[in-house]
Scaffold this motif. Structure first.
Motif, PDB file in Angstrom:
ATOM      1  N   ARG A  96      -4.935  -7.728   1.241  1.00  0.00           N
ATOM      2  CA  ARG A  96      -3.677  -8.015   1.952  1.00  0.00           C
ATOM      3  C   ARG A  96      -2.477  -7.732   1.053  1.00  0.00           C
ATOM      4  O   ARG A  96      -1.458  -7.195   1.518  1.00  0.00           O
ATOM      5  CB  ARG A  96      -3.666  -9.470   2.414  1.00  0.00           C
ATOM      6  CG  ARG A  96      -4.567  -9.746   3.615  1.00  0.00           C
ATOM      7  CD  ARG A  96      -4.277 -11.115   4.195  1.00  0.00           C
ATOM      8  NE  ARG A  96      -4.650 -12.179   3.266  1.00  0.00           N
ATOM      9  CZ  ARG A  96      -5.827 -12.770   3.230  1.00  0.00           C
ATOM     10  NH1 ARG A  96      -6.787 -12.395   4.076  1.00  0.00           N
ATOM     11  NH2 ARG A  96      -6.073 -13.734   2.360  1.00  0.00           N
ATOM     12  N   ALA A  97      -2.569  -8.091  -0.230  1.00  0.00           N
ATOM     13  CA  ALA A  97      -1.463  -7.807  -1.147  1.00  0.00           C
ATOM     14  C   ALA A  97      -1.248  -6.304  -1.298  1.00  0.00           C
ATOM     15  O   ALA A  97      -0.111  -5.815  -1.351  1.00  0.00           O
ATOM     16  CB  ALA A  97      -1.742  -8.436  -2.510  1.00  0.00           C
ATOM     17  N   ARG A  98      -2.353  -5.550  -1.338  1.00  0.00           N
ATOM     18  CA  ARG A  98      -2.224  -4.100  -1.454  1.00  0.00           C
ATOM     19  C   ARG A  98      -1.593  -3.487  -0.209  1.00  0.00           C
ATOM     20  O   ARG A  98      -0.757  -2.596  -0.295  1.00  0.00           O
ATOM     21  CB  ARG A  98      -3.596  -3.481  -1.706  1.00  0.00           C
ATOM     22  CG  ARG A  98      -3.571  -1.986  -1.962  1.00  0.00           C
ATOM     23  CD  ARG A  98      -4.916  -1.505  -2.443  1.00  0.00           C
ATOM     24  NE  ARG A  98      -5.963  -1.785  -1.466  1.00  0.00           N
ATOM     25  CZ  ARG A  98      -7.244  -1.511  -1.665  1.00  0.00           C
ATOM     26  NH1 ARG A  98      -7.636  -0.978  -2.801  1.00  0.00           N
ATOM     27  NH2 ARG A  98      -8.139  -1.787  -0.731  1.00  0.00           N
ATOM     28  N   HIS A  99      -1.950  -4.022   0.965  1.00  0.00           N
ATOM     29  CA  HIS A  99      -1.352  -3.527   2.210  1.00  0.00           C
ATOM     30  C   HIS A  99       0.133  -3.839   2.260  1.00  0.00           C
ATOM     31  O   HIS A  99       0.943  -3.012   2.713  1.00  0.00           O
ATOM     32  CB  HIS A  99      -2.070  -4.144   3.407  1.00  0.00           C
ATOM     33  CG  HIS A  99      -3.442  -3.561   3.633  1.00  0.00           C
ATOM     34  ND1 HIS A  99      -4.355  -4.122   4.493  1.00  0.00           N
ATOM     35  CD2 HIS A  99      -4.056  -2.475   3.089  1.00  0.00           C
ATOM     36  CE1 HIS A  99      -5.466  -3.399   4.509  1.00  0.00           C
ATOM     37  NE2 HIS A  99      -5.310  -2.395   3.650  1.00  0.00           N
ATOM     38  N   ARG A 100       0.523  -5.041   1.817  1.00  0.00           N
ATOM     39  CA  ARG A 100       1.963  -5.364   1.780  1.00  0.00           C
ATOM     40  C   ARG A 100       2.710  -4.445   0.821  1.00  0.00           C
ATOM     41  O   ARG A 100       3.837  -4.025   1.090  1.00  0.00           O
ATOM     42  CB  ARG A 100       2.149  -6.819   1.379  1.00  0.00           C
ATOM     43  CG  ARG A 100       1.778  -7.817   2.469  1.00  0.00           C
ATOM     44  CD  ARG A 100       2.332  -9.195   2.135  1.00  0.00           C
ATOM     45  NE  ARG A 100       1.746  -9.722   0.908  1.00  0.00           N
ATOM     46  CZ  ARG A 100       0.661 -10.491   0.877  1.00  0.00           C
ATOM     47  NH1 ARG A 100       0.037 -10.821   2.012  1.00  0.00           N
ATOM     48  NH2 ARG A 100       0.192 -10.945  -0.272  1.00  0.00           N
ATOM     49  N   HIS A 101       2.081  -4.139  -0.304  1.00  0.00           N
ATOM     50  CA  HIS A 101       2.709  -3.222  -1.266  1.00  0.00           C
ATOM     51  C   HIS A 101       2.875  -1.840  -0.653  1.00  0.00           C
ATOM     52  O   HIS A 101       3.912  -1.185  -0.818  1.00  0.00           O
ATOM     53  CB  HIS A 101       1.853  -3.150  -2.523  1.00  0.00           C
ATOM     54  CG  HIS A 101       2.391  -2.214  -3.564  1.00  0.00           C
ATOM     55  ND1 HIS A 101       3.576  -2.446  -4.248  1.00  0.00           N
ATOM     56  CD2 HIS A 101       1.916  -1.025  -4.029  1.00  0.00           C
ATOM     57  CE1 HIS A 101       3.791  -1.461  -5.087  1.00  0.00           C
ATOM     58  NE2 HIS A 101       2.805  -0.586  -4.980  1.00  0.00           N
ATOM     59  N   TRP A 102       1.870  -1.360   0.068  1.00  0.00           N
ATOM     60  CA  TRP A 102       1.977  -0.053   0.723  1.00  0.00           C
ATOM     61  C   TRP A 102       3.063  -0.051   1.785  1.00  0.00           C
ATOM     62  O   TRP A 102       3.791   0.925   1.944  1.00  0.00           O
ATOM     63  CB  TRP A 102       0.629   0.325   1.336  1.00  0.00           C
ATOM     64  CG  TRP A 102      -0.389   0.729   0.329  1.00  0.00           C
ATOM     65  CD1 TRP A 102      -0.176   1.068  -0.984  1.00  0.00           C
ATOM     66  CD2 TRP A 102      -1.812   0.831   0.536  1.00  0.00           C
ATOM     67  NE1 TRP A 102      -1.352   1.370  -1.616  1.00  0.00           N
ATOM     68  CE2 TRP A 102      -2.391   1.248  -0.699  1.00  0.00           C
ATOM     69  CE3 TRP A 102      -2.644   0.631   1.620  1.00  0.00           C
ATOM     70  CZ2 TRP A 102      -3.752   1.445  -0.852  1.00  0.00           C
ATOM     71  CZ3 TRP A 102      -4.004   0.835   1.467  1.00  0.00           C
ATOM     72  CH2 TRP A 102      -4.552   1.231   0.244  1.00  0.00           C
ATOM     73  N   HIS A 107       8.463   1.643   3.659  1.00  0.00           N
ATOM     74  CA  HIS A 107       9.812   1.363   4.176  1.00  0.00           C
ATOM     75  C   HIS A 107      10.897   1.793   3.209  1.00  0.00           C
ATOM     76  O   HIS A 107      12.011   2.119   3.622  1.00  0.00           O
ATOM     77  CB  HIS A 107       9.954  -0.130   4.473  1.00  0.00           C
ATOM     78  CG  HIS A 107       9.121  -0.581   5.651  1.00  0.00           C
ATOM     79  ND1 HIS A 107       9.260  -0.023   6.902  1.00  0.00           N
ATOM     80  CD2 HIS A 107       8.138  -1.511   5.740  1.00  0.00           C
ATOM     81  CE1 HIS A 107       8.404  -0.599   7.735  1.00  0.00           C
ATOM     82  NE2 HIS A 107       7.706  -1.510   7.057  1.00  0.00           N
ATOM     83  N   THR A 108      10.590   1.752   1.918  1.00  0.00           N
ATOM     84  CA  THR A 108      11.604   2.120   0.916  1.00  0.00           C
ATOM     85  C   THR A 108      11.430   3.541   0.436  1.00  0.00           C
ATOM     86  O   THR A 108      11.913   3.902  -0.640  1.00  0.00           O
ATOM     87  CB  THR A 108      11.518   1.172  -0.287  1.00  0.00           C
ATOM     88  OG1 THR A 108      10.206   1.250  -0.850  1.00  0.00           O
ATOM     89  CG2 THR A 108      11.821  -0.254   0.125  1.00  0.00           C
TER      90      THR A 108
END
Length: 232
Positions: A96-102, A107-108
């Motif tokens: 989940r942390a990796r997906h949020r990072h992606w 977005h940026t």
């Protein structure tokens, strides 16, 4: 015989070191994708998917394919992590942390540039990320002295600019004071001239009035004398 080979390969996976397993897993997707199950799959479904896929990806199934060993190592690592509750919970947290990072990187992401602007970006990037230079001690010393000279020239230019501004403002102040003194002198002269002219004009006017009064008095006196002579 095949079961013994499977045990041997599995033992190789556990004892062969973390580097081989990480290298094999990094080249594939998530552990759930490797096993072909959903993230909410049960332990029994994960175990069944592992046995089905391990038969297809076992290195002995096709000895002429060297890529099967890496795939089997990745599959075994996925089963080892997902078959245990503790390791699976930790892996889900990392996933989940990796997906949020992606998602943040998506977005940026940098906006799309035209071909002309891309050329400018590439041209500026080559100066922003200049590669480090390997210089000898003599070259470093010469570079340091050159930088010191540049700093000295900048300081001299700054001091010269301050001195020039100081004397320039002093000269401007003197010119301003001289102009104001000249203006005050001209105004005072005009005032005195006007005052003197008014005084002269007033005296002349008073003299004219007195002469007129005197003439009228003389005229009246002469008329009285003439009347007295006529009466006699």
């Amino acid at each position: 015989m095949q079961f013994e080979v499977g045990l041997l390969c599995r033992r190789c996976v556990w004892c062969g070191g973390d580097s081989l397993r990480r290298m094999a897993v990094r080249s594939s997707g998530s552990y759930y994708d490797l096993l072909g199950v959903t993230p909410d799959a049960s332990v029994e479904q994960i175990k069944q998917a592992f046995f089905v896929r391990s038969k297809k990806l076992h290195p002995d199934s096709d000895p002429s394919n060297p890529g099967l060993h890496a795939q089997f190592v990745a599959l075994s690592e996925a089963y080892r992590v997902l078959s245990r509750e503790t390791s699976r919970r930790e892996y889900n947290t990392q996933l989940r942390a990796r997906h949020r990072h992606w998602d943040r990187q998506t977005h940026t992401a940098a906006p799309h540039y035209s071909s002309e602007s891309s050329e400018h970006v590439r041209y500026s990037e080559q100066f922003r990320y200049a590669p480090p230079q390997d210089l000898s001690p003599d070259q470093l010393e010469r570079k340091r002295k050159r930088n010191l000279r540049l700093v000295g020239y900048c300081m001299l230019a700054m001091i010269g600019s301050i001195v020039a501004h100081y004397f320039g403002f002093r000269k401007l102040e003197e010119m301003h004071n001289s102009f104001m003194e000249e203006k005050d002198r001209a105004i005072t002269e005009i005032y005195n001239t006007s005052k003197e002219r008014a005084r002269v004009n007033g005296f002349q006017k008073q003299t004219a009035i007195l002469r007129q009064k005197h003439a009228e008095f003389v005229e009246k006196y002469q008329r009285r004398e003439e009347r007295g002579t006529d009466d006699k």
